[in-house]
Design a protein around this motif. Structure first.
Motif, mmCIF file in Angstrom:
data_model
loop_
_atom_site.group_PDB
_atom_site.id
_atom_site.type_symbol
_atom_site.label_atom_id
_atom_site.label_comp_id
_atom_site.label_asym_id
_atom_site.label_seq_id
_atom_site.Cartn_x
_atom_site.Cartn_y
_atom_site.Cartn_z
ATOM 1 N N HIS A 114 23.957 24.422 28.520
ATOM 2 C CA HIS A 114 22.726 24.938 29.107
ATOM 3 C C HIS A 114 22.089 26.012 28.232
ATOM 4 O O HIS A 114 21.182 26.714 28.673
ATOM 5 N N ARG A 122 15.969 35.733 29.209
ATOM 6 C CA ARG A 122 14.862 34.903 29.685
ATOM 7 C C ARG A 122 15.387 33.662 30.393
ATOM 8 O O ARG A 122 14.924 33.317 31.472
ATOM 9 N N ARG A 123 16.366 32.973 29.793
ATOM 10 C CA ARG A 123 16.911 31.750 30.401
ATOM 11 C C ARG A 123 17.478 32.041 31.787
ATOM 12 O O ARG A 123 17.226 31.321 32.736
ATOM 13 N N GLU A 126 14.330 33.626 34.134
ATOM 14 C CA GLU A 126 13.178 32.757 34.372
ATOM 15 C C GLU A 126 13.581 31.313 34.660
ATOM 16 O O GLU A 126 13.200 30.759 35.684
ATOM 17 N N ASP A 127 14.361 30.715 33.771
ATOM 18 C CA ASP A 127 14.695 29.300 33.925
ATOM 19 C C ASP A 127 15.658 29.047 35.087
ATOM 20 O O ASP A 127 15.524 28.065 35.808
#
Length: 156
Positions: free
Chosen positions: A94, A130-131, A134-135
């Motif tokens: 991931h 960020r991952r 946000e993701d």
């Protein structure tokens, strides 16, 4: 409190209607963790749980769509009833590197047992931050995880 030199990338706090002892018990019982680990709609299978410095927590989370997410954590400093630190070993499939989290349990004074539980996470890079945030919607997931932990701990 923690001795971390930098601010966490994520911090979620919840005052729970359960004693620190009950919350700690929910962390140390694999059957209990299977009921609360992960965000809403997820189920978990604990393959290994050794809650001590250097011990491992190996868990498979299943999302509502049936997708499986294997996760391995290594515990750092643990203090029964008050602190758990662990490093998530990352998830190359991931695109996530290792990250560190600290959970602090603080008893809240009053007639009814309550505990302030604070989860702080530190990500290894701006891209990982960020991952996660946000993701993977880590803030919402962490809030849901703490809600689920409270329900299991309150059941005793």
């Amino acid at each position: 409190m923690t001795n971390d030199p930098v601010a966490p990338d994520l911090e979620v706090t919840r005052v729970m209607a359960a004693s620190p002892t009950r919350i700690w018990s929910a962390w140390t019982d694999p059957a209990a963790i299977a009921r609360w680990w992960g965000p809403d709609g997820f189920t978990s299978t604990v393959r290994e749980l050794d809650l001590r410095a250097g011990g491992r927590f190996d868990v498979v989370m299943r999302g509502p769509d049936g997708a499986e997410y294997a996760n391995v954590y290594v515990f750092g400093e643990t203090e029964a009833g008050s602190r758990i630190a662990y490093v998530h070993q990352g998830s190359p499939e991931h695109g996530l590197g290792p990250s560190r989290s600290v959970v602090v349990l603080e008893e809240v004074a009053g007639a009814v047992p309550r505990t302030r539980v604070t989860l702080r996470s530190f990500y290894g890079s701006p891209a990982d931050r960020r991952r996660h945030l946000e993701d993977f919607q880590a803030a919402a997931g962490a809030s849901q995880l703490l809600e689920r932990l409270e329900r299991v701990a309150a059941e005793g």
